[in-house]
Enzyme design. Structure first.
Site, PDB file in Angstrom:
ATOM      1  N   TYR A 195       0.810  -1.215   0.000  1.00  0.00           N
ATOM      2  CA  TYR A 195       0.000   0.000   0.000  1.00  0.00           C
ATOM      3  C   TYR A 195       0.849   1.273   0.000  1.00  0.00           C
ATOM      4  O   TYR A 195       0.350   2.345   0.376  1.00  0.00           O
ATOM      5  CB  TYR A 195      -0.948  -0.003   1.209  1.00  0.00           C
ATOM      6  CG  TYR A 195      -2.179  -0.862   1.004  1.00  0.00           C
ATOM      7  CD1 TYR A 195      -3.093  -0.590  -0.008  1.00  0.00           C
ATOM      8  CD2 TYR A 195      -2.447  -1.940   1.845  1.00  0.00           C
ATOM      9  CE1 TYR A 195      -4.230  -1.364  -0.188  1.00  0.00           C
ATOM     10  CE2 TYR A 195      -3.580  -2.733   1.666  1.00  0.00           C
ATOM     11  CZ  TYR A 195      -4.473  -2.427   0.652  1.00  0.00           C
ATOM     12  OH  TYR A 195      -5.605  -3.181   0.475  1.00  0.00           O
TER      13      TYR A 195
ATOM     14  N   PHE B  29      -5.505   7.346   6.386  1.00  0.00           N
ATOM     15  CA  PHE B  29      -5.951   6.003   6.796  1.00  0.00           C
ATOM     16  C   PHE B  29      -4.854   4.947   6.682  1.00  0.00           C
ATOM     17  O   PHE B  29      -5.088   3.787   6.978  1.00  0.00           O
ATOM     18  CB  PHE B  29      -7.194   5.593   5.995  1.00  0.00           C
ATOM     19  CG  PHE B  29      -7.012   5.569   4.493  1.00  0.00           C
ATOM     20  CD1 PHE B  29      -6.399   4.485   3.856  1.00  0.00           C
ATOM     21  CD2 PHE B  29      -7.464   6.622   3.711  1.00  0.00           C
ATOM     22  CE1 PHE B  29      -6.235   4.456   2.473  1.00  0.00           C
ATOM     23  CE2 PHE B  29      -7.300   6.608   2.320  1.00  0.00           C
ATOM     24  CZ  PHE B  29      -6.680   5.518   1.708  1.00  0.00           C
TER      25      PHE B  29
ATOM     26  N   THR C 244     -15.656   1.435  -3.050  1.00  0.00           N
ATOM     27  CA  THR C 244     -14.796   1.279  -1.874  1.00  0.00           C
ATOM     28  C   THR C 244     -15.607   1.279  -0.580  1.00  0.00           C
ATOM     29  O   THR C 244     -15.394   0.434   0.297  1.00  0.00           O
ATOM     30  CB  THR C 244     -13.757   2.434  -1.835  1.00  0.00           C
ATOM     31  OG1 THR C 244     -13.103   2.506  -3.092  1.00  0.00           O
ATOM     32  CG2 THR C 244     -12.747   2.230  -0.726  1.00  0.00           C
TER      33      THR C 244
ATOM     34  N   ARG D 169     -18.814  -6.040  -2.178  1.00  0.00           N
ATOM     35  CA  ARG D 169     -18.766  -5.142  -1.019  1.00  0.00           C
ATOM     36  C   ARG D 169     -20.165  -4.841  -0.471  1.00  0.00           C
ATOM     37  O   ARG D 169     -20.335  -4.759   0.744  1.00  0.00           O
ATOM     38  CB  ARG D 169     -17.999  -3.877  -1.393  1.00  0.00           C
ATOM     39  CG  ARG D 169     -16.481  -4.150  -1.451  1.00  0.00           C
ATOM     40  CD  ARG D 169     -15.723  -3.023  -2.078  1.00  0.00           C
ATOM     41  NE  ARG D 169     -14.284  -3.129  -1.843  1.00  0.00           N
ATOM     42  CZ  ARG D 169     -13.382  -2.380  -2.460  1.00  0.00           C
ATOM     43  NH1 ARG D 169     -13.768  -1.477  -3.341  1.00  0.00           N
ATOM     44  NH2 ARG D 169     -12.089  -2.530  -2.193  1.00  0.00           N
TER      45      ARG D 169
ATOM     46  N   GLU E   7       1.290  -6.100  -8.831  1.00  0.00           N
ATOM     47  CA  GLU E   7       0.725  -6.708  -7.620  1.00  0.00           C
ATOM     48  C   GLU E   7       0.797  -8.239  -7.684  1.00  0.00           C
ATOM     49  O   GLU E   7       1.089  -8.888  -6.674  1.00  0.00           O
ATOM     50  CB  GLU E   7      -0.708  -6.207  -7.422  1.00  0.00           C
ATOM     51  CG  GLU E   7      -0.742  -4.717  -7.077  1.00  0.00           C
ATOM     52  CD  GLU E   7      -2.137  -4.126  -7.010  1.00  0.00           C
ATOM     53  OE1 GLU E   7      -3.132  -4.837  -7.261  1.00  0.00           O
ATOM     54  OE2 GLU E   7      -2.228  -2.917  -6.695  1.00  0.00           O
TER      55      GLU E   7
HETATM   56  N1  UDP Z   1      -9.574   2.870   2.815  1.00  0.00           N
HETATM   57  C1  UDP Z   1      -9.854   3.288   4.112  1.00  0.00           C
HETATM   58  N2  UDP Z   1     -10.400   4.537   4.270  1.00  0.00           N
HETATM   59  C2  UDP Z   1     -10.662   5.376   3.226  1.00  0.00           C
HETATM   60  C3  UDP Z   1     -10.368   4.936   1.917  1.00  0.00           C
HETATM   61  C4  UDP Z   1      -9.824   3.670   1.744  1.00  0.00           C
HETATM   62  O1  UDP Z   1      -9.629   2.572   5.077  1.00  0.00           O
HETATM   63  O2  UDP Z   1     -11.160   6.491   3.441  1.00  0.00           O
HETATM   64  C5  UDP Z   1      -8.976   1.537   2.621  1.00  0.00           C
HETATM   65  C6  UDP Z   1      -9.978   0.510   2.067  1.00  0.00           C
HETATM   66  O3  UDP Z   1      -9.707  -0.767   2.663  1.00  0.00           O
HETATM   67  C7  UDP Z   1      -9.632   0.518   0.583  1.00  0.00           C
HETATM   68  C8  UDP Z   1      -8.123   0.713   0.626  1.00  0.00           C
HETATM   69  O4  UDP Z   1      -7.906   1.625   1.694  1.00  0.00           O
HETATM   70  O5  UDP Z   1     -10.031  -0.673  -0.057  1.00  0.00           O
HETATM   71  C9  UDP Z   1      -7.507   1.273  -0.638  1.00  0.00           C
HETATM   72  O6  UDP Z   1      -8.187   2.443  -0.989  1.00  0.00           O
HETATM   73  P1  UDP Z   1      -8.576   2.763  -2.509  1.00  0.00           P
HETATM   74  O7  UDP Z   1      -9.009   4.200  -2.558  1.00  0.00           O
HETATM   75  O8  UDP Z   1      -7.449   2.343  -3.402  1.00  0.00           O
HETATM   76  O9  UDP Z   1      -9.883   1.866  -2.767  1.00  0.00           O
HETATM   77  P2  UDP Z   1     -10.152   0.513  -3.569  1.00  0.00           P
HETATM   78  O10 UDP Z   1      -9.308   0.556  -4.826  1.00  0.00           O
HETATM   79  O11 UDP Z   1      -9.764  -0.640  -2.673  1.00  0.00           O
HETATM   80  O12 UDP Z   1     -11.631   0.531  -3.855  1.00  0.00           O
END
Ligand code: UDP
Length: 140
Positions: A51, A59, A93, A104, A128
């Site tokens: 990450y 976060f 997300t 989700r 990845e």
């Molecule tokens: N996440 C979080 N808080 C936020 C946004 C994201 O905890 O406000 C976490 C969540 O588990 C997410 C991951 O960080 O899946 C990666 O964020 P991203 O914006 O890349 O979302 P994704 O691609 O997983 O939908």
């Protein structure tokens, strides 16, 4: 449409609730084939590296702690337009914003504990997949 690969993680909130099969079934029903899979306990260093793109986000520390809070299942998935196909079945997300019928919406607990990761581009998918799998571990 070209057959491509993407990378998926079944996150600790889902493995804890014994949802590996449930999530995988939804991926398969969406037209994705599991071509590599293993259940692992990620180290802090592995999660921080994975990450790294988010390391300045507020976060980040909580996300790393969550991702090492239990086992995860890392998977390489193959299918037509795999990255988009996977993103579509994952849903938004934040599960509050996710469409009906998505993983989700069905399973996620919160914006953090949202059950699945999926690559957001073909380029990141390749990076990845290589982060967790040796080429010989992928059997298409
Ligand atoms: N996440 C979080 N808080 C936020 C946004 C994201 O905890 O406000 C976490 C969540 O588990 C997410 C991951 O960080 O899946 C990666 O964020 P991203 O914006 O890349 O979302 P994704 O691609 O997983 O939908």
């Amino acid at each position: 449409m070209a057959v491509t690969r993407t990378f998926s993680i079944i996150k600790p909130d889902a493995t804890r609730r014994n949802l590996t099969g449930g999530v995988t079934k939804m991926l398969e029903e969406a037209g994705l084939r599991v071509v590599a899979s293993k259940r692992i306990q990620m180290t802090k260093e592995q999660a921080e590296g994975f990450y790294a793109v988010h390391k300045e986000r507020p976060f980040f520390n909580d996300l790393v702690s969550f991702m090492i809070s239990g086992p995860v299942v890392v998977q390489a998935l193959e299918g037509e337009d795999a990255v988009k196909r996977n993103r579509d079945v994952m849903g938004a997300t934040n599960p509050a914003d996710a469409a009906e019928g998505t993983i989700r919406k069905t399973y996620a607990e919160s914006i953090e504990a949202n059950s699945v990761h999926g690559s957001d581009s073909d380029e990141n998918a390749a990076i990845e997949i290589a982060y967790f799998f040796k080429p010989e571990e992928i059997v298409g």
